[in-house]
Write a protein that holds these residues in place. Structure first.
Motif, PDB file in Angstrom:
ATOM      1  N   THR A 203     -13.881-158.255 -14.410  1.00 26.81           N
ATOM      2  CA  THR A 203     -14.867-157.702 -13.482  1.00 26.81           C
ATOM      3  C   THR A 203     -16.155-158.515 -13.540  1.00 26.81           C
ATOM      4  N   THR A 204     -16.634-158.940 -12.396  1.00 20.21           N
ATOM      5  CA  THR A 204     -17.854-159.734 -12.314  1.00 20.21           C
ATOM      6  C   THR A 204     -19.058-158.935 -12.800  1.00 20.21           C
ATOM      7  N   ASN A 205     -19.928-159.591 -13.553  1.00 23.08           N
ATOM      8  CA  ASN A 205     -21.168-159.004 -14.068  1.00 23.08           C
ATOM      9  C   ASN A 205     -20.930-157.830 -15.022  1.00 23.08           C
TER      10      ASN A 205
END
Length: 255
Positions: A203-205
């Motif tokens: 998952t990004t960030n």
């Protein structure tokens, strides 16, 4: 009583109420032992003991949220917000200031919080402060109640989605749920932490901060003696544990 002392009082008081109601509510080991042949996970809202859950909401959860709402109106914005259960709740303002000097850090933990209750308050208590970083430690109380693992995971994913629907650039740090001195929790929590790690990887960030290995006894899956509180508390850890949290988190919060 000034603002700072009021917050300290509510933090300690809220944790005490939540601890008494939640732990006494789950006396039967088979209700939270995921490896017991008689175990049946709990897939409903709240606690298995609905009467005590309502008391908890009335006497601890809602009063703490009212304090947070008042405080949010005053401070308006915070660069970093911690959210979660009593382990966050007990990361008192003086400790936070010591561990994160020069940083705008706000504590929005509530003793007794579960993934489902944190999800319901995320917008008002946390995101209204427009944080750039949200640090989350949550899940232990779900497992005290014997919540279905898939349900806890779904709520955690919904928390992330809620944060990123407001601002996809918000950085989320998922803290590993640390070891305790409760056998049933120490069995299931590592499974949940593996899930948190996998979510962060995909998952990004979102990043995962490992704490379990650093806080456990070197020879057994239980809280190391150096972090044990002197009052017989089997769920929480002492100030030295928060010093470790600070040491682990500072490099991430300074990026």
């Amino acid at each position: 009583m000034n603002r700072k002392n009021r917050i300290k009082f509510f933090l300690r008081w809220g944790v005490s109420i939540a601890l008494v109601l939640s732990v006494t509510n789950c006396k039967t080991t088979s209700k939270r032992d995921y490896f017991d042949s008689n175990f049946k996970c709990f897939a409903e809202s709240g606690w298995r003991d609905d009467a005590n859950f309502k008391k908890y909401i009335e006497k601890a959860w809602l009063p703490t949220r009212l304090l947070y709402a008042e405080d949010n109106r005053k401070i308006k914005q915070s660069e970093i917000v911690f959210a979660g259960d009593s382990l966050v709740h007990l990361f008192l303002p003086d400790l936070m200031a010591k561990e994160f000097p020069g940083k705008s850090v706000t504590n929005r933990g509530i003793g007794g919080d579960m993934t489902e209750t944190l999800l319901t308050r995320m917008e008002d208590d946390v995101l209204s402060l427009n944080p750039k970083i949200v640090v989350i430690e949550i899940g232990g109380n779900d497992f005290i109640q014997g919540k279905c693992l898939s349900l806890v995971q779904t709520h955690l994913l919904s928390i992330i989605k809620t944060i990123h629907s407001r601002n996809p650039q918000t950085r989320i740090f998922l803290l590993a749920v640390p070891p305790t001195r409760v056998r049933e929790l120490n069995q299931i929590v590592p499974v949940y932490n593996l899930f948190l790690n996998q979510v962060a990887r995909t998952t990004t960030n979102v990043e995962y901060i490992e704490l379990w290995d650093m806080m456990r006894n070197p020879d057994s899956p239980t809280l190391s003696e150096e972090f044990i509180r002197p009052n017989g508390d089997s769920l929480h850890f002492n100030e030295k544990g928060y010093e470790l949290w600070g040491k682990k988190l500072r490099p991430y919060l300074q990026k």
